[in-house]
Write an enzyme that holds these catalytic residues in place. Structure first.
Site, PDB file in Angstrom:
ATOM      1  N   GLU A 181      11.848  55.834 -34.026  1.00  0.00           N
ATOM      2  CA  GLU A 181      12.315  54.916 -32.826  1.00  0.00           C
ATOM      3  C   GLU A 181      11.302  54.277 -31.926  1.00  0.00           C
ATOM      4  O   GLU A 181      11.459  53.260 -31.492  1.00  0.00           O
ATOM      5  CB  GLU A 181      13.416  55.997 -32.146  1.00  0.00           C
ATOM      6  CG  GLU A 181      14.696  56.054 -32.492  1.00  0.00           C
ATOM      7  CD  GLU A 181      15.610  54.954 -32.667  1.00  0.00           C
ATOM      8  OE1 GLU A 181      15.472  54.184 -31.641  1.00  0.00           O
ATOM      9  OE2 GLU A 181      16.376  54.943 -33.653  1.00  0.00           O
TER      10      GLU A 181
ATOM     11  N   GLU B  64      11.439  50.489 -31.505  1.00  0.00           N
ATOM     12  CA  GLU B  64      11.589  49.849 -30.225  1.00  0.00           C
ATOM     13  C   GLU B  64      10.789  49.399 -29.409  1.00  0.00           C
ATOM     14  O   GLU B  64      10.892  48.609 -28.570  1.00  0.00           O
ATOM     15  CB  GLU B  64      12.737  51.176 -29.562  1.00  0.00           C
ATOM     16  CG  GLU B  64      13.988  51.217 -30.039  1.00  0.00           C
ATOM     17  CD  GLU B  64      14.812  52.039 -29.186  1.00  0.00           C
ATOM     18  OE1 GLU B  64      14.522  52.463 -28.285  1.00  0.00           O
ATOM     19  OE2 GLU B  64      15.996  52.502 -29.850  1.00  0.00           O
TER      20      GLU B  64
ATOM     21  N   PRO C 150      26.684  70.169 -21.222  1.00  0.00           N
ATOM     22  CA  PRO C 150      26.833  71.370 -21.968  1.00  0.00           C
ATOM     23  C   PRO C 150      28.318  71.813 -21.831  1.00  0.00           C
ATOM     24  O   PRO C 150      28.916  72.510 -22.594  1.00  0.00           O
ATOM     25  CB  PRO C 150      25.941  72.353 -21.303  1.00  0.00           C
ATOM     26  CG  PRO C 150      25.151  71.856 -20.045  1.00  0.00           C
ATOM     27  CD  PRO C 150      25.430  70.476 -20.179  1.00  0.00           C
TER      28      PRO C 150
ATOM     29  N   GLU D 248      25.936  67.752 -27.676  1.00  0.00           N
ATOM     30  CA  GLU D 248      24.767  66.785 -27.768  1.00  0.00           C
ATOM     31  C   GLU D 248      23.499  67.494 -27.223  1.00  0.00           C
ATOM     32  O   GLU D 248      23.254  67.979 -26.266  1.00  0.00           O
ATOM     33  CB  GLU D 248      24.926  65.522 -27.210  1.00  0.00           C
ATOM     34  CG  GLU D 248      23.618  64.518 -27.273  1.00  0.00           C
ATOM     35  CD  GLU D 248      24.131  63.220 -26.430  1.00  0.00           C
ATOM     36  OE1 GLU D 248      23.489  62.154 -27.275  1.00  0.00           O
ATOM     37  OE2 GLU D 248      24.694  63.209 -25.574  1.00  0.00           O
TER      38      GLU D 248
ATOM     39  N   GLU E 208      19.695  44.210 -35.052  1.00  0.00           N
ATOM     40  CA  GLU E 208      20.185  42.935 -34.741  1.00  0.00           C
ATOM     41  C   GLU E 208      20.884  42.624 -33.445  1.00  0.00           C
ATOM     42  O   GLU E 208      20.775  41.822 -32.538  1.00  0.00           O
ATOM     43  CB  GLU E 208      21.472  42.389 -35.712  1.00  0.00           C
ATOM     44  CG  GLU E 208      21.200  41.033 -36.259  1.00  0.00           C
ATOM     45  CD  GLU E 208      22.250  40.744 -37.369  1.00  0.00           C
ATOM     46  OE1 GLU E 208      23.440  40.505 -36.909  1.00  0.00           O
ATOM     47  OE2 GLU E 208      21.918  40.727 -38.533  1.00  0.00           O
TER      48      GLU E 208
ATOM     49  N   GLU F 179      20.150  44.931 -30.639  1.00  0.00           N
ATOM     50  CA  GLU F 179      19.101  45.365 -29.748  1.00  0.00           C
ATOM     51  C   GLU F 179      18.512  44.463 -29.084  1.00  0.00           C
ATOM     52  O   GLU F 179      17.846  43.516 -29.888  1.00  0.00           O
ATOM     53  CB  GLU F 179      18.251  46.492 -30.419  1.00  0.00           C
ATOM     54  CG  GLU F 179      19.036  47.822 -30.848  1.00  0.00           C
ATOM     55  CD  GLU F 179      17.994  48.794 -31.269  1.00  0.00           C
ATOM     56  OE1 GLU F 179      18.019  50.109 -30.988  1.00  0.00           O
ATOM     57  OE2 GLU F 179      17.191  48.291 -32.324  1.00  0.00           O
TER      58      GLU F 179
END
Length: 99
Positions: A11, A15, A33, A38, A57, A59
């Site tokens: 990433e 990015e 939580p 996650e 494409e 982003e």
């Protein structure tokens, strides 16, 4: 199923176009939580080299370099309101200034 550190490096490159000679975990956090499980893994990358972004494409990301001290100030005065970003900035500042 991707290794979190490998995902962080991927990433970072995709990015921002940056590659890191050093990267290490500075913890993880649960986003909500009580609702979902996650986990966000936080990594601090140092000794960076600039390359080119490789965005998907759909982003559109413009990167801006901000000195860490300024980023901490922006957290503290409410300019940066995203909780994940606040935690990462404050943990990075604590780590880098206590080396």
């Amino acid at each position: 199923g991707e290794d979190p550190m490998e995902a962080a490096l991927r990433e970072l490159s995709e990015e921002t176009g940056l590659t890191a000679n050093n990267i290490f975990s500075i913890g993880d956090l649960y986003t909500t939580p009580a609702l979902i499980d996650e986990v966000i893994y936080m990594y601090l990358a140092t000794d960076l080299s600039q390359g080119e972004q490789h965005l998907d494409e759909d982003e559109f990301i413009n990167t801006v370099k901000i000195p860490l001290e300024k980023a901490v100030e922006m957290v503290m005065n409410g300019e940066i309101r995203d909780s994940k970003t606040q935690i990462m900035i404050l943990k990075a500042e604590r780590y880098l200034n206590n080396k």
